[in-house]
Every structure is written in structure tokens, then in C-alpha cells.
Design an enzyme around this catalytic site. Structure first.
Site, PDB file in Angstrom:
ATOM      1  N   CYS A 139      33.819   7.828  16.668  1.00  0.00           N
ATOM      2  CA  CYS A 139      32.781   8.688  17.239  1.00  0.00           C
ATOM      3  C   CYS A 139      32.606   8.399  18.733  1.00  0.00           C
ATOM      4  O   CYS A 139      33.476   8.750  19.510  1.00  0.00           O
ATOM      5  CB  CYS A 139      31.489   8.535  16.449  1.00  0.00           C
ATOM      6  SG  CYS A 139      30.466   9.996  16.552  1.00  0.00           S
ATOM      7  N   LEU A 140      31.571   7.676  19.139  1.00  0.00           N
ATOM      8  CA  LEU A 140      31.452   7.335  20.558  1.00  0.00           C
ATOM      9  C   LEU A 140      32.714   6.583  21.016  1.00  0.00           C
ATOM     10  O   LEU A 140      33.156   6.723  22.156  1.00  0.00           O
ATOM     11  CB  LEU A 140      30.204   6.473  20.797  1.00  0.00           C
ATOM     12  CG  LEU A 140      29.893   6.185  22.261  1.00  0.00           C
ATOM     13  CD1 LEU A 140      29.447   7.446  22.980  1.00  0.00           C
ATOM     14  CD2 LEU A 140      28.818   5.113  22.398  1.00  0.00           C
ATOM     15  N   THR A 198       6.722 -14.996 -10.056  1.00  0.00           N
ATOM     16  CA  THR A 198       7.217 -13.923 -10.931  1.00  0.00           C
ATOM     17  C   THR A 198       6.104 -13.454 -11.869  1.00  0.00           C
ATOM     18  O   THR A 198       5.905 -12.255 -12.077  1.00  0.00           O
ATOM     19  CB  THR A 198       8.426 -14.431 -11.742  1.00  0.00           C
ATOM     20  OG1 THR A 198       9.461 -14.746 -10.811  1.00  0.00           O
ATOM     21  CG2 THR A 198       8.933 -13.385 -12.720  1.00  0.00           C
ATOM     22  N   GLY A 243      27.778   5.056  18.649  1.00  0.00           N
ATOM     23  CA  GLY A 243      26.597   4.600  19.369  1.00  0.00           C
ATOM     24  C   GLY A 243      25.968   5.744  20.137  1.00  0.00           C
ATOM     25  O   GLY A 243      26.544   6.831  20.246  1.00  0.00           O
ATOM     26  N   LEU A 257      25.738 -15.022  -4.483  1.00  0.00           N
ATOM     27  CA  LEU A 257      27.157 -14.668  -4.599  1.00  0.00           C
ATOM     28  C   LEU A 257      27.898 -14.995  -3.312  1.00  0.00           C
ATOM     29  O   LEU A 257      27.320 -14.941  -2.230  1.00  0.00           O
ATOM     30  CB  LEU A 257      27.296 -13.169  -4.879  1.00  0.00           C
ATOM     31  CG  LEU A 257      26.491 -12.618  -6.053  1.00  0.00           C
ATOM     32  CD1 LEU A 257      26.503 -11.107  -6.044  1.00  0.00           C
ATOM     33  CD2 LEU A 257      27.066 -13.139  -7.364  1.00  0.00           C
ATOM     34  N   ILE A 268       0.830  -1.208   0.000  1.00  0.00           N
ATOM     35  CA  ILE A 268       0.000   0.000   0.000  1.00  0.00           C
ATOM     36  C   ILE A 268       0.866   1.259   0.000  1.00  0.00           C
ATOM     37  O   ILE A 268       0.654   2.184  -0.775  1.00  0.00           O
ATOM     38  CB  ILE A 268      -0.930   0.014   1.237  1.00  0.00           C
ATOM     39  CG1 ILE A 268      -2.001  -1.058   1.075  1.00  0.00           C
ATOM     40  CG2 ILE A 268      -1.578   1.385   1.422  1.00  0.00           C
ATOM     41  CD1 ILE A 268      -2.966  -1.151   2.227  1.00  0.00           C
ATOM     42  N   GLU A 269       1.897   1.276   0.857  1.00  0.00           N
ATOM     43  CA  GLU A 269       2.720   2.487   0.985  1.00  0.00           C
ATOM     44  C   GLU A 269       3.430   2.844  -0.312  1.00  0.00           C
ATOM     45  O   GLU A 269       3.724   4.001  -0.572  1.00  0.00           O
ATOM     46  CB  GLU A 269       3.821   2.297   2.042  1.00  0.00           C
ATOM     47  CG  GLU A 269       3.354   2.123   3.450  1.00  0.00           C
ATOM     48  CD  GLU A 269       3.187   0.658   3.805  1.00  0.00           C
ATOM     49  OE1 GLU A 269       3.021  -0.177   2.872  1.00  0.00           O
ATOM     50  OE2 GLU A 269       3.215   0.347   4.997  1.00  0.00           O
ATOM     51  N   GLU A 291      34.486   5.063   8.054  1.00  0.00           N
ATOM     52  CA  GLU A 291      33.961   3.889   7.347  1.00  0.00           C
ATOM     53  C   GLU A 291      33.035   4.266   6.197  1.00  0.00           C
ATOM     54  O   GLU A 291      32.871   3.510   5.243  1.00  0.00           O
ATOM     55  CB  GLU A 291      33.247   2.947   8.332  1.00  0.00           C
ATOM     56  CG  GLU A 291      31.902   3.421   8.882  1.00  0.00           C
ATOM     57  CD  GLU A 291      32.007   4.328  10.107  1.00  0.00           C
ATOM     58  OE1 GLU A 291      33.097   4.883  10.344  1.00  0.00           O
ATOM     59  OE2 GLU A 291      30.985   4.486  10.825  1.00  0.00           O
ATOM     60  N   HIS A 344      33.177   9.506  11.000  1.00  0.00           N
ATOM     61  CA  HIS A 344      32.931   8.123  10.568  1.00  0.00           C
ATOM     62  C   HIS A 344      33.701   7.813   9.278  1.00  0.00           C
ATOM     63  O   HIS A 344      33.153   7.924   8.180  1.00  0.00           O
ATOM     64  CB  HIS A 344      31.438   7.906  10.349  1.00  0.00           C
ATOM     65  CG  HIS A 344      30.656   7.925  11.611  1.00  0.00           C
ATOM     66  ND1 HIS A 344      30.476   6.802  12.385  1.00  0.00           N
ATOM     67  CD2 HIS A 344      30.048   8.928  12.258  1.00  0.00           C
ATOM     68  CE1 HIS A 344      29.773   7.114  13.455  1.00  0.00           C
ATOM     69  NE2 HIS A 344      29.490   8.395  13.410  1.00  0.00           N
ATOM     70  N   LYS A 380       5.640 -19.064 -11.311  1.00  0.00           N
ATOM     71  CA  LYS A 380       4.343 -18.421 -11.052  1.00  0.00           C
ATOM     72  C   LYS A 380       4.431 -17.154 -10.194  1.00  0.00           C
ATOM     73  O   LYS A 380       3.808 -16.139 -10.538  1.00  0.00           O
ATOM     74  CB  LYS A 380       3.390 -19.450 -10.407  1.00  0.00           C
ATOM     75  CG  LYS A 380       1.932 -19.019 -10.375  1.00  0.00           C
ATOM     76  CD  LYS A 380       1.318 -18.890 -11.749  1.00  0.00           C
ATOM     77  CE  LYS A 380       0.741 -20.218 -12.214  1.00  0.00           C
ATOM     78  NZ  LYS A 380       0.271 -20.140 -13.611  1.00  0.00           N
TER      79      LYS A 380
HETATM   80  N1  GLN Z   1      26.299   9.625  21.119  1.00  0.00           N
HETATM   81  C1  GLN Z   1      27.442  10.356  20.729  1.00  0.00           C
HETATM   82  C2  GLN Z   1      27.109  11.779  20.313  1.00  0.00           C
HETATM   83  O1  GLN Z   1      25.989  12.050  19.958  1.00  0.00           O
HETATM   84  C3  GLN Z   1      28.212   9.642  19.631  1.00  0.00           C
HETATM   85  C4  GLN Z   1      27.443   9.507  18.363  1.00  0.00           C
HETATM   86  C5  GLN Z   1      28.049   8.493  17.412  1.00  0.00           C
HETATM   87  O2  GLN Z   1      28.805   7.639  17.829  1.00  0.00           O
HETATM   88  N2  GLN Z   1      27.666   8.543  16.143  1.00  0.00           N
HETATM   89  O3  GLN Z   1      27.972  12.621  20.305  1.00  0.00           O
END
Ligand code: GLN
Length: 547
Positions: free
Chosen positions: A380-381, A190, A353, A240, A147-148, A521, A519, A188
Site C-alpha cells: 500500500c503506502l 475467578t 501507513g 503458549l 459499564i460500557e 497480509e 494488503h 478468588k
Molecule cells: N495513505 C495511503 C493512502 O491512503 C496509503 C494507505 C495504506 O497504506 N493503507 O492511499
């Protein structure tokens, strides 16, 4: 003007539309075309920024600060094209734009309806930047019949109709289940899925079929006949061993050729697949293995740290080694000594996090890595944890902590070395934040420049003294403690250009200990591994040789 490829899915979800779209992007590039990929998500969240990583996987952040679906990460990893805010949209965003315009009076008192107002909003989104590339690849999330999803399907139908003939094609991905009892591949589902698509006015030009078995000619003909597509446009999407096999595997099955044929592009330029052959060579001819412990919170769902897992693989490829990443729930270290768990790992990574849960465990993981000389990458954290650990155990600020956790608990317990910053500079303007801001879209988001200390390890790793990396956080390390921490050995080797925001910390007298507020990554690619991940894995290889 760009040619448009719309990629839809049917029968069941999670068949790999994102991967197929990304691989097609890579293949078109290999034939010399420029591409941009887009994702249209039917859910009502305005963006994935506030969605739980447990449920939705990681939030991917673009250079221009959009919080998007993790599929945009796949797109970037396969094409190297940096995604933008305008490459990701949800029903929630579309409706919120339409309602905002309605409140503003932009519709001049007209009755607001799904057709044409919502569909027009979607079409405007599709058209952004249409003169910039040869191909625009647009993936519609969910499956046909939801639906969405209906307004999106209606909008792409209209969009193709508005364009000159031959400007847009439709690729549909479905499943060919294998029924063991009769030993047959079943066509079927498909057929039904294509029927559903045709009932809303979309006739697919190319069918991509996920199946565990090769598709015999007989089934291919049957599908072509019943689904009204050419036999050469019935393409097998095989299972894969690694996602990076997708471009070569899809090419072998004739996917890119079928797409070019559907547009009538003839003769089609020959592909240069050297980049993907090299990627596969590095993946399949790796020597040895290093074990990396990822100490985090969202450990049940691997997609929650998708880009980190991929960036580690890329780091392995740069060193021609396999990286075995193992996820450890940080909360365990709040009850138990980390040593028995972390012994035998060649490197430790603490990812990003939110919230206090598990943080004391992460701090202990950082301490273990620092004291035992194990390579540590804090993201980050993970950087904030390393700073708190150093503040407590090296600088003897025993109550060091983060304002984030005090704020969450509603009481003051820490002397924060990580605190909530009210304003900072982005480009040429000042950004302001309050504790009471909405949760969505109010973090320090997107690409910011960092100045690296010449001669530091990070400057050496990057081979540069100025870098640009993507951010997604609210809290900052307090520079008030810089001198005190630097005297103890934790140097602030990367700072915002105005010198107010710590971007990188590192310990010199350690085999490899780096924390980054951003980040890295998110920018790693299989054909261009991120320097931090490449060097982190190199350091892990060195540790593995010592044992
Ligand atoms: N919680 C932490 C902040 O807001 C780190 C955020 C994170 O790791 N992306 O600063």
C-alpha cells in the site's frame, strides 16, 4: 439454526479471548462443524477505522469492506472463514443505528431506552446468518463489570433466553494468579468474576482459566463448586510458545469436548487435527533464519502490523525457515544513511501507513533495496513509496511525491505521481470520493479484482492472471506516468480490470522487487501461506545463502 457460544472475559483484560475463540472455531471445524465468529466491542467508536494503530493495533479489513478489530484477523487465520461486515459491531455502531432509526421515526414516537431498543439492536446483529452455520461464536470485548459492556451482556442473556433450551452456552475466561509468597494459585478473582456474571443473569457453562502453572485437582474442584460449573468444564488455558499451538493445546485440555458436552452433543464426532499438527511441525522444525527489516511508522506497538507479522511467519512456514522480523523507525533514514541499519537484512518490507511523517525515510529504504538487489515488498503506502522513488531516481521527476502529503501540509510542493482519485468502479457501480469526506469508512475498502500481466513475476507467484485482494487506501498511483516509469524498468504488472488503477508494480531486473496497492497480509493463513509472502521469504532465503 446455529448453536451460539458466547465468550466473555473477567478479572483482567488481554487474557486472550480472541485467541481462545479462534482456537475453538478451529477445533469445531476439525470435528466437521461449520462455524462463524463474531466480535462485539463495547467502545463508542463507530468502527476501529479511525482509531490510532498505536493504541488499538491494526485495523483488519474484510472482503466486503468493513474496517474491524484485529481479532477478526485471528478468526480468519484460524478458521479460514472470511469475515463479513456483519461479524463485527461496536457500541458506537449500535447506538448510531438506534439514533438513526429514532430520527427516521421508525420507533413511532416511543421513548427510546437501552432495554429494549439498544439490546434489540444487538440481538438483531447476533441473529444475522443464524441459519448458515452449525456454530456461531460471539466474543464480547472488555471484561464483565465494565459499564460500557452492560448492554451487550444483557443482550446475550436475553438472546439465550429467547432461544430454545440448549441452543446457547457461555464460556468465561478468567485469570488464576499465582501468589509466590504462599506458593498458591488463587481462585478468588475467578469466583468474583463469575459472581458478577451471575448477578446479571448469566451462568457460565465452561470456565477457561489462564494460569502460568498447571491447575491441581483440588483447585479445579473448588472452582467447580464455588462457580457452579462441572469439574470437566473447568479448563486450563496454558501459556503458549506460539499462538498456533492454541488449537492442539486447548484440545488437550478438553476445551472443545467441554463445549460439545455443554450442548449435549453426544457422541461427539472425532476431531481431525492433521492441519494443526502440520502447522506445528512446520513451526517447530524450521531450518535456518532470515532477517526481514520492516521500515515503518507504528513501530512501538507490534499489534499495529499484526497481520504482516503473522503473514511473514506463514511465509517462513512455507519455506520451513524462521523469519526474524525487526522493526525500524523510518524517520531514522531521514537523518541518517540507511546502509548501516539495513546491512545484514535479507529482505526489506515497507508496510502501509498514513500521513507524511517518515515517508522520506521509507523512500530511502526502497531506494536501498532497489540499488542493492535486496528483496523488497511494498504494501500500500510501501508501493506508493517505491513508485515515488522510481519516479525521482529513475525517471528524473525530481519533485515526484504524493498529493496526500501536499494536502496534509496545505501547500503544493510535489508533482504528484500518487494522487487522490475522485471516482472508480467497484463491481458494477461507480464509487465517488471527495477530500472533504468524513475520515471513517470513506477509503477504497475491501476486495477488488486485479488483472495480472501474463509472464510477469506476480503472475508466476500467484499462478494466476486474475486475483482478488483487500484494499484500504485513499490515494492511487497516477497511470499518466505508466509509460515513463515502465521505460525505466518499473512495470505495472497488475491493474484494475478497467485498466485505470495500478494494483502492482515490479522491477524485472531485480532479484525480487514488488509493490502492491492492496494488503495481501490480510488473507494469509498458517495452513495456506499467502503466495506473495511465501515467495518473498523464499527470495530472502536465497539472499541469506549468498552471504
Ligand atoms: N495513505 C495511503 C493512502 O491512503 C496509503 C494507505 C495504506 O497504506 N493503507 O492511499
Amino acid at each position: 439454526m446455529a448453536r451460539y457460544v458466547f465468550i466473555t472475559g473477567g478479572v483482567v483484560s488481554s487474557l486472550g479471548k480472541g485467541l481462545a475463540s479462534a482456537a475453538l472455531g478451529a477445533l469445531l471445524q476439525a470435528r466437521g462443524f461449520s462455524v462463524r465468529l463474531r466480535k462485539l466491542d463495547p467502545y463508542l467508536n463507530v468502527d476501529p477505522g479511525t482509531m490510532s494503530p498505536f493504541e488499538h493495533g491494526e485495523v483488519f479489513v474484510t472482503d466486503d469492506g468493513a474496517e474491524t478489530d484485529l481479532d477478526l484477523g485471528h478468526y480468519e487465520r484460524f478458521t479460514g472463514v472470511s469475515a463479513r461486515k456483519t461479524d463485527s459491531v461496536s457500541s458506537g455502531r449500535i447506538y448510531s443505528n438506534v439514533l438513526e432509526k429514532e430520527r427516521r421515526g421508525d420507533y413511532l414516537g416511543k421513548t427510546i431506552q437501552v432495554i429494549p431498543h439498544v439490546t434489540n439492536e444487538i440481538k438483531d446483529f447476533l441473529a444475522v446468518g443464524e441459519d448458515e452455520v452449525d456454530f456461531m461464536l460471539c466474543e464480547i470485548g472488555g471484561t464483565v463489570g465494565d459499564i460500557e459492556g452492560l448492554p451487550f451482556f444483557e443482550a446475550i442473556r436475553q438472546f439465550a433466553q429467547d432461544k430454545p433450551r440448549g441452543q446457547c452456552i457461555f464460556v468465561h475466561l478468567t485469570l488464576l494468579p499465582y501468589v509466590t509468597a504462599s506458593g498458591e494459585l488463587k481462585t478468588k478473582p475467578t469466583q468474583h468474576s463469575v459472581k458478577e456474571l451471575r448477578s446479571i443473569g448469566i451462568a457460565p457453562d465452561v470456565l477457561l482459566l489462564r494460569s502460568e502453572h498447571p491447575i491441581p485437582d483440588k483447585e479445579r474442584e473448588k472452582i467447580a463448586l464455588f462457580c457452579n460449573v462441572r469439574k470437566e468444564a473447568v479448563i486450563a488455558a496454558p501459556d503458549l510458545k506460539t499462538i498456533y499451538e492454541a488449537p492442539l493445546a486447548y484440545h488437550r485440555e478438553g476445551f472443545d469436548q467441554a463445549v460439545l458436552d455443554a450442548f449435549g452433543i453426544s457422541p461427539s464426532p472425532k476431531p481431525n487435527l492433521a492441519r494443526w499438527e502440520d502447522v506445528m511441525d512446520r513451526l517447530t522444525h524450521a531450518e535456518g533464519e532470515v532477517r526481514v527489516a520492516i521500515v515503518g511508522k507504528y513501530t512501538q506497538l507490534e499489534d499495529a502490523y499484526k497481520s504482516i507479522a503473522e503473514a511473514l511467519t506463514h511465509g517462513g512456514m512455507a519455506n520451513r525457515t524462521r523469519v526474524k522480523a525487526e522493526w525500524i523507525d523510518a524517520e531514522i533514514f531521514e537523518r541518517e544513511d540507511p546502509s548501516p541499519y539495513l546491512q545484514g537484512f535479507h529482505a526489506i518490507l515497507v508496510p502501509g501507513g498514513f500521513g507524511e511523517r517518515g515517508t522520506e525515510g521509507k523512500i530511502r529504504a526502497a531506494q536501498y533495496a532497489r540499488e542493492k538487489g535486496i528483496p523488497y515488498l511494498g504494501i500500500c503506502l510501501g508501493m506508493q513509496m517505491a513508485v515515488i522513488e522510481a519516479a525521482r531516481n529513475l525517471a528524473h521527476l525530481t519533485d515526484a511525491g504524493s498529493e496526500e502529503f501536499d494536502h496534509e501540509a496545505g501547500k503544493k510542493r510535489f508533482t504528484p505521481v500518487v494522487y487522490h482519485l475522485k471516482e472508480w468502479v467497484q463491481g458494477n457501480h461507480v464509487v465517488e470520493r471527495k477530500h472533504s469526506d468524513d475520515k471513517g469508512g470513506t477509503m477504497r475498502l475491501g476486495a477488488y479484482t486485479a488483472a495480472l500481466t501474463p509472464g510477469s513475476r506476480v503472475a508466476e507467484v500467484y499462478g494466476a492472471v486474475e486475483i482478488e485482494e483487500r484494499h484500504r487506501h485513499r490515494y492511487e498511483v497516477d497511470i499518466k506516468y505508466r509509460e515513463q516509469l515502465e521505460t525505466c524498468g518499473l512495470s505495472f504488472s497488475g491493474m484494475s480490470p478497467d485498466g485505470r488503477l495500478p494494483e502492482i508494480v515490479e522491477i524485472k531486473d531485480h532479484p525480487w522487487f514488488i509493490g502492491v496497492q492492496f494488503h495481501p497480509e490480510l488473507k494469509s493463513k498458517p495452513f495456506a501461506p499467502h503466495p506473495l509472502f511465501a515467495d518473498f521469504v523464499r527470495a530472502a532465503v536465497e539472499v541469506s545463502r549468498l552471504v
